[in-house]
Design a protein around this motif. Structure first.
Motif, short mmCIF file in Angstrom:
data_model
loop_
_atom_site.label_atom_id
_atom_site.label_comp_id
_atom_site.label_asym_id
_atom_site.label_seq_id
_atom_site.Cartn_x
_atom_site.Cartn_y
_atom_site.Cartn_z
N SER A 48 35.70 10.57 61.01
CA SER A 48 36.39 10.86 62.27
C SER A 48 36.39 12.36 62.57
CB SER A 48 37.83 10.36 62.22
OG SER A 48 38.64 11.18 61.39
N GLU A 49 36.15 13.15 61.51
CA GLU A 49 36.10 14.62 61.62
C GLU A 49 37.44 15.22 62.05
OE1 GLU A 49 32.82 15.05 64.37
OE2 GLU A 49 31.39 15.23 62.73
N GLN A 50 38.54 14.54 61.72
CA GLN A 50 39.87 15.02 62.05
C GLN A 50 40.56 15.59 60.80
OE1 GLN A 50 40.58 14.92 65.33
NE2 GLN A 50 38.63 13.83 65.57
N SER A 51 41.33 16.64 60.96
CA SER A 51 42.14 17.15 59.86
C SER A 51 43.21 16.12 59.51
CB SER A 51 42.80 18.48 60.24
OG SER A 51 41.83 19.46 60.52
N PHE A 52 43.64 16.11 58.24
CA PHE A 52 44.56 15.05 57.82
C PHE A 52 45.56 15.53 56.78
CE2 PHE A 52 40.95 15.00 54.95
CZ PHE A 52 41.55 14.91 53.70
N LEU A 53 46.74 14.90 56.82
CA LEU A 53 47.75 14.99 55.76
C LEU A 53 47.91 13.58 55.22
CD1 LEU A 53 50.06 16.16 54.07
CD2 LEU A 53 51.54 15.96 56.08
N LEU A 54 47.52 13.37 53.96
CA LEU A 54 47.46 12.04 53.38
C LEU A 54 48.49 11.91 52.26
CD1 LEU A 54 46.09 9.25 52.90
CD2 LEU A 54 44.35 10.46 51.54
N VAL A 55 49.35 10.90 52.35
CA VAL A 55 50.33 10.62 51.30
C VAL A 55 49.77 9.56 50.36
CG1 VAL A 55 52.64 9.72 50.79
CG2 VAL A 55 52.29 11.20 52.78
N LEU A 56 49.60 9.94 49.10
CA LEU A 56 49.17 9.01 48.06
C LEU A 56 50.23 9.01 46.97
CD1 LEU A 56 45.35 9.81 47.72
CD2 LEU A 56 46.43 7.97 49.02
N ARG A 57 51.20 8.11 47.10
CA ARG A 57 52.32 8.10 46.16
C ARG A 57 51.90 7.48 44.83
NH1 ARG A 57 53.09 3.04 48.39
NH2 ARG A 57 53.56 1.59 46.70
N SER A 58 52.66 7.73 43.81
CA SER A 58 52.42 7.13 42.51
C SER A 58 52.54 5.62 42.62
CB SER A 58 53.44 7.67 41.50
OG SER A 58 53.25 7.10 40.24
N GLY A 59 51.59 4.89 42.05
CA GLY A 59 51.60 3.43 42.10
C GLY A 59 50.94 2.84 43.32
N PHE A 60 50.36 3.68 44.18
CA PHE A 60 49.72 3.20 45.40
C PHE A 60 48.45 2.40 45.11
CE2 PHE A 60 47.20 4.29 49.38
CZ PHE A 60 47.87 3.39 50.18
N ILE A 61 47.73 2.77 44.04
CA ILE A 61 46.50 2.07 43.67
C ILE A 61 46.85 0.97 42.67
CG2 ILE A 61 44.17 2.31 42.75
CD1 ILE A 61 44.75 3.85 45.35
N ILE A 62 46.50 -0.28 42.99
CA ILE A 62 46.95 -1.41 42.18
C ILE A 62 45.94 -1.87 41.13
CG2 ILE A 62 48.52 -2.33 43.91
CD1 ILE A 62 46.33 -4.31 44.72
N ASP A 63 44.68 -1.43 41.24
CA ASP A 63 43.68 -1.96 40.31
C ASP A 63 43.16 -0.89 39.37
OD1 ASP A 63 42.41 -0.62 42.35
OD2 ASP A 63 40.76 -2.05 42.56
N LYS A 64 44.06 -0.06 38.88
CA LYS A 64 43.67 0.90 37.85
C LYS A 64 43.31 0.17 36.57
CE LYS A 64 46.40 5.02 39.06
NZ LYS A 64 47.45 5.94 38.56
N SER A 65 42.31 0.67 35.87
CA SER A 65 41.99 0.12 34.56
C SER A 65 42.99 0.63 33.55
CB SER A 65 40.57 0.55 34.15
OG SER A 65 40.53 1.95 33.95
N ASP A 66 43.04 0.01 32.38
CA ASP A 66 43.96 0.45 31.33
C ASP A 66 43.69 1.89 30.94
OD1 ASP A 66 45.23 -1.98 31.31
OD2 ASP A 66 43.98 -2.81 29.69
#
Length: 480
Positions: free
Chosen positions: A298-316
């Protein structure tokens, strides 16, 4: 309201989830401030996600045992319906004991006017009835979604629910503007658990002494009319809470990263896409890459919130890694390059109200939780909607099709759709569609401001609520 009335106490019981705690404490702060000392506030809360009493020195806090196991706590994000059902069962006796032994038995304190509890904490109605204590319900989510909850028994009987894949786009005859895919379903591994929760919330609200909703009349006139027909109890629309509340303390369960404000200060007006999906939603690594590439393309500047636990398929192996280094390796190189050039910023949690009020924000990409939706409207920021569950689908439909102050990603997270939608919302030159949307969202912002001034609908509704609270029966008898 006659401020010379005898002082009264309010007993408060919030639902211990971030999106519910915030509006409850905002409401309590509004009532306390508006009463000018005539109300004493006691907040009874579960141990899980307990609020910080030091942030609210004017209130009394009493903790009750919730008896939640670690696996049950983990279900608060994985199966919200099951978590709320467990909480409603386990808090009954501790809550009643607290009322009887620590609140109602205090003879030298002001009499209790009523209990105000979250709609999801439906067990409190039965406890209140047993103690002849009036209960007023707070619905923290959107009023139209509560209409949807109340309609589920009828929709199931008519065969609309469970929704068949071939009928997702079909309209819901009983609820204007909604499609079947927009129904406010809370995620659960067992649909019967959800339907029972919806029924209990509805029935115990109908048995209550009143209903408070976080909205304003000019935004939600239709929803308020349907609520009145559905519940037949006094309804008080006194929102938006976050604009009415004089509370300066934060009830956030996560610490906001204020460094993003200094980054925003360096950006041009209306040039940044703010991306945040709330405190519960979670996604796969593959979907995060789609989000990232949509932003890049999109070529737009961004502020992205990635909180702890947001990704559900982390490997061990990934679970023990430093979160920042893990995300750096997970995100596409092109996105990291944008960050290096000052075109992007990532934080674990943001001071959202401050961010949305910042002049550099051009678009709010949101999950459309009700708090976030109201905050976007109140700051006049157009929205890109990606709803996940519950009332979010209802809110997204109204944002995109009824109020027409944003677009919805109807086909999930696909980088092409993201790119096109962000360009439609952000590119200003020769963009009549965007110009008209900005007029509409600025009009709603103005309406939100006017409703809280003297003579406004929310101002009058708050006056009515205060009068109603002080009229509640205070000659309480403790039933043994």
């Amino acid at each position: 309201m006659d401020q010379q009335l005898q002082r009264r106490r309010l007993v408060i019981f919030p639902c211990p989830l971030q999106g519910h705690i915030n509006p409850m404490l905002q409401l309590v702060s509004i009532l306390h401030s508006h009463s000018k000392g005539a109300l004493s506030i006691t907040i009874v809360h579960a141990q899980f996600n307990s609020p910080n009493p030091s942030n609210y020195p004017d209130f009394n806090f009493l903790s009750i045992t919730d008896g939640l196991s670690q696996s049950e706590i983990e279900s608060s994000t994985k199966d919200v319906s099951a978590f709320l059902t467990i909480l409603n069962r386990k808090c009954v006796e501790p809550f009643r004991d607290c009322l009887v032994n620590k609140i109602l038995s205090q003879k030298h304190e002001p009499p209790v006017a009523c209990l105000i509890s979250d709609a999801t904490m439906h067990f409190t109605q039965l406890v209140a009835d047993s103690l002849q204590l009036p209960r007023i319900v707070l619905r923290t989510s959107s009023p139209m979604s509560f209409v949807g909850f109340a309609a589920f028994p009828d929709l199931r009987q008519k065969g609309y629910v469970p929704v068949r894949e071939s009928e997702l786009e079909a309209p819901v005859p009983e609820i204007p503007h909604l499609k079947l895919k927009d129904l406010p379903v809370i995620k659960s591994y067992n649909s019967e658990v959800f339907f029972q929760l919806a029924a209990d919330m509805t029935n115990q609200t109908k048995a209550s002494s009143g209903l408070i909703v976080n909205t304003f009349e000019s935004l939600d006139k239709l929803a308020l009319e349907l609520l009145n027909k559905t519940f037949a109890v006094p309804i008080f629309a006194v929102g938006p809470f976050h604009k009415f509340s004089s509370a300066s303390s934060s009830s956030s369960l996560m610490t906001p990263d204020q460094t993003c404000i200094s980054w925003l200060n360096k950006q041009a007006p209306s040039s940044v896409v703010y991306v945040s999906f709330g405190s519960i939603a979670s996604i796969s690594k593959a979907k995060l890459v789609e989000i990232a590439m949509g932003l890049v393309n999109s070529e737009q500047s961004f502020l992205l919130v990635l909180r702890s636990g947001f990704i559900i398929d982390k490997s061990d192996d990934d679970k023990d890694k430093n979160e920042e280094s893990y995300l750096t390796k997970l995100l596409p190189q092109k996105l990291n390059e944008m960050i290096m050039r000052g075109r992007g910023c990532i934080v674990k949690w943001a001071p959202q109200q401050e961010v949305l009020a910042h002049p550099s924000i051009g678009v709010f990409w949101t999950h459309c939780g009700w708090n976030s939706t109201l905050e976007g409207i109140c700051e006049g920021v157009p929205m890109l909607c990606w709803p996940c569950f519950g009332d979010q689908m209802v809110n997204a439909r109204f944002v995109s099709q009824v109020w027409r102050v944003g677009y919805q990603l109807e086909n999930g997270l696909q980088r092409g759709d993201i790119e096109r939608s962000l360009k439609r919302l952000m590119v200003q030159e020769n963009n009549k569609e965007r110009e008209e949307m900005m007029v509409r969202v600025k009009d709603l912002k103005e309406m939100a401001e006017l409703c809280q001034k003297e003579g406004g609908s929310s101002f009058q509704s708050l006056q009515n609520l205060m009068d109603y609270i002080f009229s509640r029966n205070s000659d309480l008898k403790i039933a043994n």
